[in-house]
Design an enzyme around this catalytic site. Structure first.
Site, short mmCIF file in Angstrom:
data_model
loop_
_atom_site.label_atom_id
_atom_site.label_comp_id
_atom_site.label_asym_id
_atom_site.label_seq_id
_atom_site.Cartn_x
_atom_site.Cartn_y
_atom_site.Cartn_z
N ASP A 195 0.82 -1.22 0.00
CA ASP A 195 0.00 0.00 0.00
C ASP A 195 0.85 1.27 0.00
O ASP A 195 2.00 1.28 0.43
CB ASP A 195 -0.96 0.01 1.19
CG ASP A 195 -0.24 -0.12 2.54
OD1 ASP A 195 0.75 -0.88 2.61
OD2 ASP A 195 -0.67 0.53 3.51
N GLU A 206 -0.50 -2.00 5.22
CA GLU A 206 0.44 -1.92 6.35
C GLU A 206 0.35 -0.55 7.02
O GLU A 206 0.44 -0.46 8.25
CB GLU A 206 1.87 -2.17 5.87
CG GLU A 206 2.90 -2.19 6.99
CD GLU A 206 3.36 -0.80 7.44
OE1 GLU A 206 3.57 -0.63 8.66
OE2 GLU A 206 3.50 0.10 6.60
#
Length: 384
Positions: free
Chosen positions: A78, A135
């Site tokens: 991400d 994350e």
């Protein structure tokens, strides 16, 4: 296995990394990135599973020599909800979304390791390639675990690598024990009674309560925790009001709590709640506090950390392996994996500006080093 026998398609990796950088996606929205990862794994004849934990992808490579140990390697996918201010040719094409922490590089390195194992399957055991969403919000690891990651893939150990701008390119860092702090987002909501700025006595001022809370919360670290214990409480945002002559009815504070010790973490949370309760009484406002998107400290297992250092010496050279450095105050939800299975979280030096800086960019020169470490580490632990 010598590092010179590990094949790395550098041009392909750089192109993949820059493509991911130019098309960033935030937590649980990594649909394009997941599709790109899955398409590569499938094209390389790697057993591929999608939709794990939402947008997570897992690849499985089984050695031709039969069953044995199972080693998992993890990369996060991400990006951050922030604007890129640098001007690389591969600059983000999405407004307000930016790979400012190097997860594009982490994904590319794990794809490089996947490519190697797809071509070189003459080993005993299994390699599990974990491409994790979300994350940055701290929710992706738990989402994959809740989706049966451990039960479905049965790995014995798990490893992850993060770029380290504060280390020079070509260096590697790993500690026994704590690597990163825990992180809890603090969300405080203050309810008062609004009114005219000329008549504060007719209000219950949430702005005044917020201002006092910002100062009072700093005493948690300075007066409630042992001076030798690391704890950081930071308030990062204050939102209240919309006009200079109006006392609003609501205010909100957000911040973070970080520490390396679970006992200290519990103590600080309790003190924050107590201070909020006391401030509510003192200001006659209602005050609630929540702790969100929490991740425990990232704590390496000694055997696996020492094994990582030994392998890194062969990849980077013994003089370039850093062992004696302070743990970082940043946090990582890879900690959730390490609570359940042995493993280690390691750092790959890359130089440049620090993560989350608006001009951050992953250093493509270190991509092959990351791939070589992943591959060499896997072979070392498969045969351990």
């Amino acid at each position: 296995m010598g590092t010179n026998t590990i094949d790395v398609d550098i041009d392909e990796l750089v192109a993949l990394r820059r493509d991911i950088h130019a098309n960033p996606e935030i937590a649980f929205d990594e649909h394009r990135t997941s599709e790109l990862v899955a398409a590569r794994l499938i094209a390389w004849d790697i057993e591929t599973y999608t939709g794990i934990g939402g947008t997570g992808v897992v690849g499985v490579v089984r050695g031709r020599r039969g069953a044995g140990r199972t080693i998992a390697l993890r990369a996060d996918m991400d990006a951050l909800p922030m604007e890129e201010e640098g001007r690389p040719l591969h600059r983000s094409m999405r407004h307000g979304v930016f790979h400012g922490c190097g997860h594009d590089g982490h994904t590319a390195m794990l794809l490089g390791a996947a490519r190697h194992f797809s071509r070189n399957r003459d080993f005993t055991g299994t390699v599990v390639l974990v491409f994790q969403p979300a994350e940055e919000t701290g929710g992706g690891a738990n989402a994959m675990l809740a989706d049966g990651l451990e039960e479905r893939f049965g790995y014995d150990e798990i490893y992850a690598m993060h770029n380290a701008p504060h280390f020079p390119p070509g260096t590697f860092g790993v500690r026994d024990g704590a690597m990163l702090a825990s992180c809890d987002e603090i969300a405080i909501s203050i309810g008062g009674v609004g009114g005219h700025g000329s008549s504060p006595e007719k209000t219950r001022d949430p702005v005044m309560a917020a201002a006092q809370l910002v100062c009072a919360l700093q005493t948690v670290v300075s007066r409630s925790t042992d001076p030798g214990a690391m704890a950081v409480v930071s308030i990062g945002s204050i939102h209240a009001g919309s006009a200079p002559n109006v006392i609003p009815s609501h205010a909100a504070l957000t911040g973070t709590l970080r520490t390396f010790d679970e006992n200290v973490r519990a103590l600080v949370k309790a003190r924050i709640r107590t201070i909020c309760e006391g401030m509510a009484i003192a200001t006659e406002c209602t005050i609630s506090v929540d702790f969100l998107n929490s991740s425990p400290a990232t704590v390496n297992h000694r055997e696996q950390a020492e094994a990582a250092a030994t392998v890194a010496a062969g990849v980077f050279g013994a003089d370039n392996v850093l062992r004696d450095f302070a743990p970082l105050n940043g946090s990582e939800d890879f900690s959730e994996f390490l609570l359940r299975r042995p493993g280690a979280y390691v750092l790959l030096g890359q130089g440049g500006v620090y993560c989350h800086h608006p001009e951050f960019d992953f250093n493509d020169d270190v991509l092959p080093l990351g791939v070589r470490f992943f591959v060499a580490m896997t072979h070392a632990r498969l045969s351990a």
